[in-house]
Design an enzyme around this catalytic site. Structure first.
Site, PDB file in Angstrom:
ATOM      1  N   GLU A  96       0.891  -1.238  -0.061  1.00 45.56           N
ATOM      2  CA  GLU A  96       0.287   0.229   0.139  1.00 45.56           C
ATOM      3  C   GLU A  96       0.917   1.036  -0.060  1.00 45.56           C
ATOM      4  O   GLU A  96       1.932   1.362   0.765  1.00 45.56           O
ATOM      5  CB  GLU A  96      -0.794  -0.227   1.296  1.00 45.56           C
ATOM      6  CG  GLU A  96      -1.811   1.203   1.580  1.00 45.56           C
ATOM      7  CD  GLU A  96      -2.852   1.443   0.494  1.00 45.56           C
ATOM      8  OE1 GLU A  96      -2.437   1.656  -0.581  1.00 45.56           O
ATOM      9  OE2 GLU A  96      -3.901   1.848   0.960  1.00 45.56           O
ATOM     10  N   ASP A  97       0.464   2.216  -0.761  1.00 48.29           N
ATOM     11  CA  ASP A  97       1.162   3.551  -0.707  1.00 48.29           C
ATOM     12  C   ASP A  97       1.157   4.277   0.518  1.00 48.29           C
ATOM     13  O   ASP A  97       2.240   4.691   1.217  1.00 48.29           O
ATOM     14  CB  ASP A  97       0.638   4.326  -1.865  1.00 48.29           C
ATOM     15  CG  ASP A  97      -0.972   4.676  -1.759  1.00 48.29           C
ATOM     16  OD1 ASP A  97      -1.306   4.163  -0.968  1.00 48.29           O
ATOM     17  OD2 ASP A  97      -1.197   5.497  -2.607  1.00 48.29           O
ATOM     18  N   ASP A 100      -3.562   6.145   6.180  1.00 52.04           N
ATOM     19  CA  ASP A 100      -4.159   7.353   7.058  1.00 52.04           C
ATOM     20  C   ASP A 100      -5.182   7.078   7.955  1.00 52.04           C
ATOM     21  O   ASP A 100      -4.563   6.553   9.074  1.00 52.04           O
ATOM     22  CB  ASP A 100      -4.965   7.998   5.732  1.00 52.04           C
ATOM     23  CG  ASP A 100      -5.350   9.554   6.344  1.00 52.04           C
ATOM     24  OD1 ASP A 100      -4.491  10.399   6.231  1.00 52.04           O
ATOM     25  OD2 ASP A 100      -6.409   9.503   6.209  1.00 52.04           O
ATOM     26  N   PHE A 149      -1.695  16.468   3.435  1.00 52.87           N
ATOM     27  CA  PHE A 149      -1.956  15.838   2.194  1.00 52.87           C
ATOM     28  C   PHE A 149      -0.823  15.874   1.431  1.00 52.87           C
ATOM     29  O   PHE A 149      -0.149  16.840   1.182  1.00 52.87           O
ATOM     30  CB  PHE A 149      -3.233  16.319   1.490  1.00 52.87           C
ATOM     31  CG  PHE A 149      -3.860  15.475   0.805  1.00 52.87           C
ATOM     32  CD1 PHE A 149      -4.768  14.421   1.082  1.00 52.87           C
ATOM     33  CD2 PHE A 149      -3.360  15.372  -0.552  1.00 52.87           C
ATOM     34  CE1 PHE A 149      -5.307  13.507   0.378  1.00 52.87           C
ATOM     35  CE2 PHE A 149      -4.278  14.567  -1.557  1.00 52.87           C
ATOM     36  CZ  PHE A 149      -5.042  13.679  -1.063  1.00 52.87           C
ATOM     37  N   VAL A 150      -0.509  14.593   1.087  1.00 55.76           N
ATOM     38  CA  VAL A 150       0.767  14.364   0.194  1.00 55.76           C
ATOM     39  C   VAL A 150       0.613  13.757  -1.164  1.00 55.76           C
ATOM     40  O   VAL A 150      -0.510  13.031  -1.210  1.00 55.76           O
ATOM     41  CB  VAL A 150       1.746  13.362   1.091  1.00 55.76           C
ATOM     42  CG1 VAL A 150       2.392  14.186   2.364  1.00 55.76           C
ATOM     43  CG2 VAL A 150       1.332  12.303   1.230  1.00 55.76           C
ATOM     44  N   ARG A 162       0.477  12.088  -9.703  1.00 57.53           N
ATOM     45  CA  ARG A 162       0.905  10.950  -9.495  1.00 57.53           C
ATOM     46  C   ARG A 162       2.351  10.730 -10.167  1.00 57.53           C
ATOM     47  O   ARG A 162       3.160  10.085  -9.507  1.00 57.53           O
ATOM     48  CB  ARG A 162      -0.014   9.722 -10.248  1.00 57.53           C
ATOM     49  CG  ARG A 162      -1.359   9.618  -9.445  1.00 57.53           C
ATOM     50  CD  ARG A 162      -2.024   8.341 -10.062  1.00 57.53           C
ATOM     51  NE  ARG A 162      -3.427   8.470  -9.658  1.00 57.53           N
ATOM     52  CZ  ARG A 162      -3.803   8.011  -8.747  1.00 57.53           C
ATOM     53  NH1 ARG A 162      -3.112   7.550  -7.660  1.00 57.53           N
ATOM     54  NH2 ARG A 162      -5.144   7.860  -8.431  1.00 57.53           N
TER      55      ARG A 162
END
Ligand code: IMP
Length: 174
Positions: A96-97, A100, A149-150, A162
């Protein structure tokens, strides 16, 4: 218009992936693991990770949708593309990237567990622990990132950014 500002460089990301891959190579050698990436954000991480691991692995993807505004999820997660490889008795590593709230990982953990894999672990490149709503076990973590938020390195904001090679935060510009 928000402007991206680099917080983790491509070199730092590449060094961290080499470290993770060294550990994963040890843990998964001779196990023919199945790596399952969560689309879309993990596609860049997944492709760098499998090459850095450099041992035989199989790959598959799932796609989930979470509902809410563009920078905050509502808490509802839905499966829109399931894994296509049978996972019973396989050593599964979910890639997973970013984590959160933890809701995506919790959903996929519950979903994949039903199919009785031999083992089920999670590898996450970026972790925002301050945002967690549900506790989830993460076995391999790259970086802890601040509550912002990145974007970049596969992560988007409304499908933008992206392609950026570094991890960035979006800064307001006048
Ligand atoms: P969670 O279910 O709240 O843990 O969120 C995980 C998903 O939300 C990730 O797979 C990302 O797609 C997305 N996400 C969470 N935080 C960010 C962020 O800072 N930038 C881009 N996407 C994010």
């Amino acid at each position: 218009m928000d402007q991206p500002k680099v917080i983790i460089t491509r070199e730092e990301i590449s060094n961290k992936i080499a470290e993770l891959a060294t550990q994963l190579r040890k843990d998964y050698r001779e196990k023919n693991p199945l790596l399952i990436g969560i689309l879309k954000g993990s596609f860049v991480f997944m492709s760098d990770l499998v090459r850095a691991m450099n041992i035989p692995v199989e790959i598959d993807f799932v796609r989930l949708a979470s509902y809410g505004t563009s920078k905050d999820s509502s808490g509802k997660v839905k499966l829109i593309k399931d894994v296509e490889t049978p996972i019973k008795d396989r050593h599964v590593l979910v890639v997973e990237d970013i984590i959160d709230s933890g809701l995506t990982v919790r959903f996929i953990l519950d979903h994949l567990s039903l199919h009785k894999p031999a083992s089920l672990k999670f590898c996450v490149l970026f972790d925002k622990p301050s945002r967690r709503k549900v506790e989830v076990p993460i076995d391999y973590v790259g970086f802890t990132v601040p509550n912002a938020f990145v974007v970049g390195y596969g992560l988007d904001w409304n499908e933008k950014f992206r392609y950026l090679p570094d991890l960035c935060i979006l800064e307001e510009q006048d």
